[in-house]
Write a protein that holds these residues in place. Structure first.
Motif, PDB file in Angstrom:
ATOM      1  N   GLY A   5       7.602  39.319  28.063  1.00 17.34           N
ATOM      2  CA  GLY A   5       6.243  38.874  27.839  1.00 17.34           C
ATOM      3  C   GLY A   5       5.230  39.998  27.919  1.00 17.34           C
ATOM      4  O   GLY A   5       5.566  41.173  27.879  1.00 17.34           O
ATOM      5  N   TYR A   6       3.996  39.602  28.057  1.00 18.37           N
ATOM      6  CA  TYR A   6       2.885  40.554  28.087  1.00 18.37           C
ATOM      7  C   TYR A   6       2.390  40.702  29.524  1.00 18.37           C
ATOM      8  O   TYR A   6       2.398  39.745  30.293  1.00 18.37           O
ATOM      9  CB  TYR A   6       1.748  40.038  27.208  1.00 18.37           C
ATOM     10  CG  TYR A   6       2.123  39.948  25.749  1.00 18.37           C
ATOM     11  CD1 TYR A   6       1.989  41.047  24.920  1.00 18.37           C
ATOM     12  CD2 TYR A   6       2.621  38.773  25.205  1.00 18.37           C
ATOM     13  CE1 TYR A   6       2.330  40.984  23.584  1.00 18.37           C
ATOM     14  CE2 TYR A   6       2.968  38.697  23.866  1.00 18.37           C
ATOM     15  CZ  TYR A   6       2.825  39.804  23.063  1.00 18.37           C
ATOM     16  OH  TYR A   6       3.167  39.734  21.741  1.00 18.37           O
ATOM     17  N   PRO A   7       1.903  41.882  29.869  1.00 12.67           N
ATOM     18  CA  PRO A   7       1.387  42.089  31.232  1.00 12.67           C
ATOM     19  C   PRO A   7       0.162  41.207  31.495  1.00 12.67           C
ATOM     20  O   PRO A   7      -0.615  40.919  30.576  1.00 12.67           O
ATOM     21  CB  PRO A   7       0.993  43.564  31.261  1.00 12.67           C
ATOM     22  CG  PRO A   7       1.501  44.173  30.009  1.00 12.67           C
ATOM     23  CD  PRO A   7       1.845  43.083  29.055  1.00 12.67           C
ATOM     24  N   LYS A  32      -1.965  41.966  16.828  1.00 14.50           N
ATOM     25  CA  LYS A  32      -0.613  41.716  16.307  1.00 14.50           C
ATOM     26  C   LYS A  32       0.214  40.838  17.245  1.00 14.50           C
ATOM     27  O   LYS A  32       1.372  41.123  17.561  1.00 14.50           O
ATOM     28  CB  LYS A  32       0.109  43.033  16.026  1.00 14.50           C
ATOM     29  CG  LYS A  32      -0.547  43.845  14.938  1.00 14.50           C
ATOM     30  CD  LYS A  32       0.171  45.151  14.720  1.00 14.50           C
ATOM     31  CE  LYS A  32      -0.375  45.961  13.590  1.00 14.50           C
ATOM     32  NZ  LYS A  32      -1.771  46.250  13.590  1.00 14.50           N
ATOM     33  N   ILE A  33      -0.421  39.751  17.694  1.00 15.50           N
ATOM     34  CA  ILE A  33       0.286  38.743  18.468  1.00 15.50           C
ATOM     35  C   ILE A  33       0.037  37.387  17.819  1.00 15.50           C
ATOM     36  O   ILE A  33      -0.881  37.238  17.006  1.00 15.50           O
ATOM     37  CB  ILE A  33      -0.153  38.721  19.948  1.00 15.50           C
ATOM     38  CG1 ILE A  33      -1.646  38.423  20.087  1.00 15.50           C
ATOM     39  CG2 ILE A  33       0.209  40.014  20.649  1.00 15.50           C
ATOM     40  CD1 ILE A  33      -2.111  38.288  21.529  1.00 15.50           C
ATOM     41  N   SER A  34       0.835  36.426  18.173  1.00 14.78           N
ATOM     42  CA  SER A  34       0.721  35.092  17.597  1.00 14.78           C
ATOM     43  C   SER A  34      -0.522  34.379  18.118  1.00 14.78           C
ATOM     44  O   SER A  34      -0.832  34.444  19.315  1.00 14.78           O
ATOM     45  CB  SER A  34       1.974  34.287  17.968  1.00 14.78           C
ATOM     46  OG  SER A  34       1.788  32.928  17.728  1.00 14.78           O
ATOM     47  N   SER A  40      -1.638  29.144  24.004  1.00 12.40           N
ATOM     48  CA  SER A  40      -0.858  28.804  25.202  1.00 12.40           C
ATOM     49  C   SER A  40      -1.496  29.410  26.450  1.00 12.40           C
ATOM     50  O   SER A  40      -1.581  28.759  27.497  1.00 12.40           O
ATOM     51  CB  SER A  40       0.582  29.313  25.082  1.00 12.40           C
ATOM     52  OG  SER A  40       1.250  28.661  24.049  1.00 12.40           O
ATOM     53  N   TRP A  41      -1.946  30.663  26.340  1.00 12.25           N
ATOM     54  CA  TRP A  41      -2.610  31.310  27.470  1.00 12.25           C
ATOM     55  C   TRP A  41      -3.912  30.607  27.815  1.00 12.25           C
ATOM     56  O   TRP A  41      -4.236  30.439  28.994  1.00 12.25           O
ATOM     57  CB  TRP A  41      -2.875  32.777  27.168  1.00 12.25           C
ATOM     58  CG  TRP A  41      -1.649  33.612  27.008  1.00 12.25           C
ATOM     59  CD1 TRP A  41      -0.359  33.277  27.355  1.00 12.25           C
ATOM     60  CD2 TRP A  41      -1.572  34.919  26.456  1.00 12.25           C
ATOM     61  NE1 TRP A  41       0.489  34.309  27.048  1.00 12.25           N
ATOM     62  CE2 TRP A  41      -0.222  35.327  26.503  1.00 12.25           C
ATOM     63  CE3 TRP A  41      -2.514  35.791  25.931  1.00 12.25           C
ATOM     64  CZ2 TRP A  41       0.196  36.564  26.049  1.00 12.25           C
ATOM     65  CZ3 TRP A  41      -2.088  37.028  25.479  1.00 12.25           C
ATOM     66  CH2 TRP A  41      -0.753  37.416  25.536  1.00 12.25           C
TER      67      TRP A  41
END
Length: 73
Positions: A5-7, A32-34, A40-41
């Motif tokens: 995942g992402y930090p 460049k992410i969905s 969701s975040w």
């Protein structure tokens, strides 16, 4: 970015960009992410602030840990 995942600091910056008025699709394209990832975040952020139904981040972590322990048995 893979399974890890992402930090958290990256997530926070993304949420701040959206909160400042930028469109989710625009932020997603630039980074460049969905866009679904950002949604969701945002949803989880609302839950963590007790503004929506669902499990908070610590509750989700506890549930994952319990499931892991159960699989080991």
């Amino acid at each position: 970015m893979g399974r890890r995942g992402y930090p958290p600091d990256f997530r926070r910056k993304v949420l701040d960009l959206v909160a400042s008025g930028r469109k989710v699709s625009e932020v997603a394209f630039d980074l460049k992410i969905s866009d679904q990832t950002i949604y969701s975040w945002l949803r989880q952020h609302q839950i963590d602030r007790d503004l929506g139904p669902g499990l908070t981040t610590p509750e989700r972590a506890d549930l994952r840990a319990a499931r892991r322990r159960r699989r080991r048995c």
